[in-house]
Design a protein around this motif. Structure first.
Motif, PDB file in Angstrom:
ATOM      1  N   ASN A 141      47.535  20.904 122.894  1.00 31.65           N
ATOM      2  CA  ASN A 141      46.179  20.357 122.896  1.00 31.65           C
ATOM      3  C   ASN A 141      45.843  20.024 121.445  1.00 31.65           C
ATOM      4  O   ASN A 141      45.752  20.914 120.613  1.00 31.65           O
ATOM      5  CB  ASN A 141      45.207  21.391 123.445  1.00 31.65           C
ATOM      6  CG  ASN A 141      45.618  21.829 124.833  1.00 31.65           C
ATOM      7  OD1 ASN A 141      45.828  21.012 125.710  1.00 31.65           O
ATOM      8  ND2 ASN A 141      45.762  23.129 125.025  1.00 31.65           N
ATOM      9  N   THR A 181      43.019  18.134 133.982  1.00 31.99           N
ATOM     10  CA  THR A 181      43.568  19.471 134.259  1.00 31.99           C
ATOM     11  C   THR A 181      45.015  19.341 134.710  1.00 31.99           C
ATOM     12  O   THR A 181      45.315  18.545 135.618  1.00 31.99           O
ATOM     13  CB  THR A 181      42.763  20.187 135.359  1.00 31.99           C
ATOM     14  OG1 THR A 181      41.426  20.367 134.907  1.00 31.99           O
ATOM     15  CG2 THR A 181      43.360  21.548 135.671  1.00 31.99           C
ATOM     16  N   ILE A 220      38.566  23.046 125.580  1.00 37.18           N
ATOM     17  CA  ILE A 220      39.829  23.397 126.241  1.00 37.18           C
ATOM     18  C   ILE A 220      39.622  24.709 126.975  1.00 37.18           C
ATOM     19  O   ILE A 220      39.076  25.666 126.419  1.00 37.18           O
ATOM     20  CB  ILE A 220      40.972  23.564 125.234  1.00 37.18           C
ATOM     21  CG1 ILE A 220      41.198  22.274 124.441  1.00 37.18           C
ATOM     22  CG2 ILE A 220      42.262  23.969 125.940  1.00 37.18           C
ATOM     23  CD1 ILE A 220      42.208  22.435 123.323  1.00 37.18           C
ATOM     24  N   GLU A 221      40.045  24.744 128.206  1.00 36.73           N
ATOM     25  CA  GLU A 221      39.961  25.969 128.999  1.00 36.73           C
ATOM     26  C   GLU A 221      41.336  26.265 129.586  1.00 36.73           C
ATOM     27  O   GLU A 221      41.917  25.406 130.271  1.00 36.73           O
ATOM     28  CB  GLU A 221      38.925  25.829 130.113  1.00 36.73           C
ATOM     29  CG  GLU A 221      38.730  27.103 130.925  1.00 36.73           C
ATOM     30  CD  GLU A 221      37.629  26.969 131.964  1.00 36.73           C
ATOM     31  OE1 GLU A 221      37.561  27.821 132.854  1.00 36.73           O
ATOM     32  OE2 GLU A 221      36.853  25.992 131.870  1.00 36.73           O
ATOM     33  N   VAL A 222      41.872  27.443 129.291  1.00 36.25           N
ATOM     34  CA  VAL A 222      43.214  27.813 129.742  1.00 36.25           C
ATOM     35  C   VAL A 222      43.144  29.104 130.548  1.00 36.25           C
ATOM     36  O   VAL A 222      42.544  30.091 130.103  1.00 36.25           O
ATOM     37  CB  VAL A 222      44.181  27.995 128.553  1.00 36.25           C
ATOM     38  CG1 VAL A 222      45.563  28.419 129.050  1.00 36.25           C
ATOM     39  CG2 VAL A 222      44.280  26.701 127.750  1.00 36.25           C
ATOM     40  N   PHE A 263      40.408  31.184 126.734  1.00 35.88           N
ATOM     41  CA  PHE A 263      41.757  31.581 127.175  1.00 35.88           C
ATOM     42  C   PHE A 263      41.688  32.983 127.791  1.00 35.88           C
ATOM     43  O   PHE A 263      41.263  33.940 127.133  1.00 35.88           O
ATOM     44  CB  PHE A 263      42.731  31.575 126.007  1.00 35.88           C
ATOM     45  CG  PHE A 263      44.128  32.020 126.369  1.00 35.88           C
ATOM     46  CD1 PHE A 263      45.073  31.119 126.812  1.00 35.88           C
ATOM     47  CD2 PHE A 263      44.489  33.361 126.286  1.00 35.88           C
ATOM     48  CE1 PHE A 263      46.354  31.525 127.153  1.00 35.88           C
ATOM     49  CE2 PHE A 263      45.768  33.783 126.621  1.00 35.88           C
ATOM     50  CZ  PHE A 263      46.696  32.863 127.051  1.00 35.88           C
ATOM     51  N   VAL A 272      50.206  28.419 134.399  1.00 33.32           N
ATOM     52  CA  VAL A 272      49.310  28.047 133.307  1.00 33.32           C
ATOM     53  C   VAL A 272      48.466  26.858 133.760  1.00 33.32           C
ATOM     54  O   VAL A 272      48.993  25.817 134.139  1.00 33.32           O
ATOM     55  CB  VAL A 272      50.095  27.661 132.037  1.00 33.32           C
ATOM     56  CG1 VAL A 272      49.141  27.398 130.885  1.00 33.32           C
ATOM     57  CG2 VAL A 272      51.100  28.737 131.680  1.00 33.32           C
ATOM     58  N   SER A 305      45.512  24.323 132.358  1.00 34.03           N
ATOM     59  CA  SER A 305      44.861  23.883 131.114  1.00 34.03           C
ATOM     60  C   SER A 305      43.982  22.676 131.401  1.00 34.03           C
ATOM     61  O   SER A 305      44.437  21.693 131.992  1.00 34.03           O
ATOM     62  CB  SER A 305      45.924  23.525 130.073  1.00 34.03           C
ATOM     63  OG  SER A 305      45.332  23.202 128.839  1.00 34.03           O
ATOM     64  N   THR A 306      42.714  22.765 131.004  1.00 38.77           N
ATOM     65  CA  THR A 306      41.759  21.677 131.205  1.00 38.77           C
ATOM     66  C   THR A 306      41.277  21.164 129.855  1.00 38.77           C
ATOM     67  O   THR A 306      40.793  21.937 129.028  1.00 38.77           O
ATOM     68  CB  THR A 306      40.558  22.137 132.034  1.00 38.77           C
ATOM     69  OG1 THR A 306      41.012  22.584 133.319  1.00 38.77           O
ATOM     70  CG2 THR A 306      39.559  20.999 132.222  1.00 38.77           C
ATOM     71  N   LEU A 323      51.315  29.462 124.143  1.00 35.30           N
ATOM     72  CA  LEU A 323      50.493  28.281 124.365  1.00 35.30           C
ATOM     73  C   LEU A 323      50.475  27.509 123.058  1.00 35.30           C
ATOM     74  O   LEU A 323      49.799  27.897 122.102  1.00 35.30           O
ATOM     75  CB  LEU A 323      49.066  28.673 124.755  1.00 35.30           C
ATOM     76  CG  LEU A 323      48.100  27.501 124.953  1.00 35.30           C
ATOM     77  CD1 LEU A 323      48.457  26.719 126.207  1.00 35.30           C
ATOM     78  CD2 LEU A 323      46.670  27.991 125.014  1.00 35.30           C
TER      79      LEU A 323
END
Length: 777
Positions: free
Chosen positions: A149, A125, A19-21, A177, A32, A34-35, A144
């Motif tokens: 997620n 994404t 997860i990448e935020v 994050f 925001v 989010s991937t 978040l």
């Protein structure tokens, strides 16, 4: 336990790899991104449905999916056309993604993942913009949710899902994050309950900063950031440039200005709590109030929670005010023919009636009781405050709102929506037209804190008669994009959006906003000068939030009777597509052209449960939240008729089998706080009896023997109750603050000489260390 994420044919989760935020904050708003990285390790193509919530105040504005090395970006279009394109793509053997707002709730989104090949990976994404909420210490909160997620246990374990936020299970995927923060005012600090890397300021005046989560963070709890700005109550304005390629004169083509208004109320005004007023409580007793508050274990019925809350309200009213209680369903009734003075006798009568209330009055007809309330003559020097509790929606919303609006000069309306099914148009509309405040109680939320916050608003003055005067250079004009701002209470913040039209000839041109309002009978004016030069690298978050505000207003108007629904729908679709902001009538569609061969045989369809949350309060609760197509066609009888539903998505629809519900619901644990409050007298004191000492966990003999000399039993009981509240229930102070104020005032009137001794002995008896000055004597 409920498995989360994409499920395989063996009912095992498709692995979530990472997860990448990325968070971009501009003053009071945030973007925001989010991937989520997934992989399908099955031997068959997979079609899945993943349901996830976003904050209620957010606007979804981007969706893309990367299949192997091929990225496809979702385009926003009218929902039915998007669904047709999705079905055609699946039938042709293409990979497709459909992201749409749920029909059940405007803050739940469904992602359909079509034809993900065996052994293939997919990175999803999505980007949304949101307003940050103001906290009691004036900070801004970003959350978040961990449930956004899904959280998995390590492979090979039996637990399946980390269902409790406090669980400390190893998370088998990585989380990145990073937050970039900018503000017109200097950034004082950024705090979090999660471990953060040191805050890095990016410029000398501290208006830009960057912060990240520590690398070893485990995503087993919500990530909360609290942003502190200097001069928090100073009005601020941010101008955002439009899209260069968009047509001038359109929302996206022109600059948009965001005004943040967060007035500071004088202490002298806020420390005084009114002892007058006419409080009219209107309680929904339709059949659906017999539904559970949520699907979790130990859930109480809505009517039970509402009864307890109403008792709390009655106990918290000031002596000398007037009150009445109305119940409604298919008909209505009131406890008293007209509002009566608040005394021990009238309060006892009302409490007895409230405890007998059941969800046994049929449908939801709110118009007639409101007509009767407004027909009653107002009581001089006692402003009318109407508190309305309902979980349903009505067919004559427009008539109800018009009635409230026609009587807005004679009352304030505080509305409470109970459960996910409550009509947003009705609940928000009544408070807006009645110059009051609205609250939504959903999921596992406690009703009492939210209702008591509204009572505090009702007992204190508010900013009213708000007027905004916008001044811009010659050749320019402003168009208001936000709903009219009628009232603002202490601790509330208003964000106001306006479109700047015309040409700005000077690079250093300025605009002026003057906000005038009345507070406690006094006129106040604040003037703010701001630069018309747009901020750089804004990401269009302000434009998109302004568009979302307009879209929601149009959607609420569409829900009213007599509305030109098709014309309004066309406006919503046009604005949604133009701004790139999702709506109830549009969806994101992304198609990746495959081999072009049509599929042979059916796709594997997967239920994708996740941890559902209360959308407004952002507190999680475990439930399955999506279903295969057959479940979409199922119906459930609730609120007097069949209601289409997505199986298990609406956690507040009542069960068709009350016997099964009763058998699965464990006994409710006694709420000692509410028990203590229910024992208080209207004057503010408590009597010494077995019920009271049971709350303390003592026997009556133990407590009576410790009574200080020359102190009456009522005084002793009241002092002990106050010590217990301060010693054991400080986290719930918002619920008992008025109860405690009444008690302290009553004790003051008794002129007790040995209060210090009472407090000392009381602390020793109850095992507390509460200081006398904290009790308000």
């Amino acid at each position: 336990m409920v498995n989360c994420g994409l499920l395989t044919v063996k009912n095992e989760p498709v692995p979530l790899k990472s997860i990448e935020v990325d968070l971009q904050v501009q003053g009071h708003v945030a973007t925001v991104s989010s991937t989520l990285q997934y992989a399908n390790e099955e031997n068959s193509p997979l079609e899945a449905l993943f349901v996830f919530p976003i904050p209620a105040e957010a606007a979804l504005c981007h969706f893309s999916a990367k299949i192997a090395d091929q990225e496809i970006v979702g385009k926003l279009q009218e929902k039915e056309k998007a669904k047709e394109e999705y079905d055609d793509a699946i039938a042709s053997g293409d990979q497709a993604f459909l992201l749409e707002e749920s029909e059940e709730s405007e803050d739940v989104f469904k992602l359909s993942v079509g034809s993900l090949p065996a052994g293939q990976s997919a990175a999803v994404t999505f980007v949304y913009v949101t307003e940050l909420s103001v906290q009691a210490d004036h900070s801004l909160r970003f959350c978040l949710p961990a449930v956004l997620n899904p959280r998995y246990s390590p492979p090979g374990t039996d637990s399946g899902v980390v269902s409790e936020i406090t669980s400390s299970t190893s998370i088998p995927y990585s989380l990145s994050f990073t937050a970039n923060v900018s503000s017109p005012n200097p950034i004082a600090k950024v705090e979090s309950k999660c471990a953060l890397e040191p805050l890095v300021f990016l410029n000398a005046d501290h208006t830009n900063a960057k912060v990240s989560l520590c690398a070893d963070h485990k995503f087993d709890r919500d990530v909360e950031l609290y942003l502190y700005y200097e001069n928090a109550h100073q009005p601020t304005a941010i101008v955002e440039a439009g899209v260069p390629t968009a047509k001038p004169g359109t929302l996206m083509g022109d600059p948009v200005v965001l005004l943040s208004l967060y007035p500071e109320f004088p202490e002298a005004v806020m420390s005084s709590v009114s002892s007058c007023g006419e409080f009219v409580f209107v309680m929904d007793r339709s059949g659906s109030m017999g539904c559970a508050m949520h699907n979790g274990s130990g859930a109480r019925l809505r009517i039970e929670s509402a009864r307890d809350t109403l008792v709390l309200l009655l106990k918290s009213l000031p002596m000398g005010c007037y009150f009445n209680i109305y119940s409604f369903g298919s008909h209505y009734e009131s406890v008293f023919p007209k509002s009566v003075e608040y005394t021990e006798e009238t309060m006892d009568q009302a409490v007895k009636k409230v405890k007998e209330m059941q969800s046994d009055m049929g449908g939801t007809e709110i118009l007639e009781p409101l007509k009767h309330i407004y027909s009653q003559q107002c009581i001089p020097n006692h402003p009318r405050q109407v508190f309305i509790f309902t979980d349903g929606e009505v067919g004559n919303t427009k008539d109800v709102l018009q009635l409230v609006k026609n009587n807005a000069d004679h009352h304030r309306c505080f509305s409470f929506g109970i459960g996910e099914g409550a009509s947003t148009a009705l609940i928000k509309g009544m408070a807006q037209e009645g110059r009051g405040h609205t609250q939504f109680i959903t999921g596992s939320d406690r009703m009492q804190p939210k209702v008591m916050q509204s009572l505090r608003y009702a007992l204190q003055p508010a900013v009213v008669d708000i007027i905004e005067v916008w001044t811009v250079p010659v050749g320019m004009s402003t168009t208001h994009l936000s709903p009219p701002l009628n009232v603002l209470f202490q601790g509330q913040r208003a964000l106001i959006y306006a479109q700047l039209k015309g040409e700005n000839q000077s690079s250093d041109a300025q605009g002026t906003i003057t906000v005038k309002y009345h507070l406690a009978g006094q006129e106040v004016a604040n003037t703010l000068n701001y630069s018309l030069k747009p901020v750089e690298n804004s990401g269009l978050s302000i434009h998109r939030l302004a568009a979302r505000s307009l879209i929601r207003s149009l959607e609420r108007e569409e829900q009213t009777e007599g509305a030109e629904k098709e014309a309004l729908k066309s406006k919503v679709v046009e604005l949604s597509v133009e701004s790139g902001v999702s709506s109830s009538h549009t969806a994101f569609i992304a198609v990746h052209k495959g081999s072009g061969e049509s599929l042979k045989g059916p796709l594997l369809q997967r239920r994708v449960p996740t941890l559902m949350m209360n959308m407004r309060g952002m507190r999680p609760m475990a439930m399955a939240c999506c279903a295969p197509p057959m479940a979409l066609r199922s119906v459930m009888t609730c609120r007097g008729g069949p209601v289409p539903m997505m199986a298990m998505l609406d956690s507040n629809l009542c069960s068709m089998d009350s016997e099964i519900l009763d058998s699965e619901t464990p006994p409710v644990v006694e709420d000692l706080l509410l028990q203590l409050i229910s024992l208080q007298k209207a004057s503010g004191c408590w009597e010494m009896d077995s019920a009271l000492v049971n709350v303390f966990g003592k026997t009556e003999d133990e407590v009576v023997k410790q009574t200080p000399a020359q102190v009456e039993k009522g005084v002793w009981a009241t002092v002990l109750a106050l010590i217990w509240l301060h010693g054991f229930k400080m986290d719930d102070q918002v619920e008992w603050q008025f109860v405690a104020m009444k008690a302290a005032t009553w004790i003051q009137k008794q002129k007790v000489d040995s209060l210090s001794e009472c407090v000392r002995v009381g602390n020793a008896l109850l095992g507390c260390q509460v200081k006398e000055e904290a009790l308000g004597f």
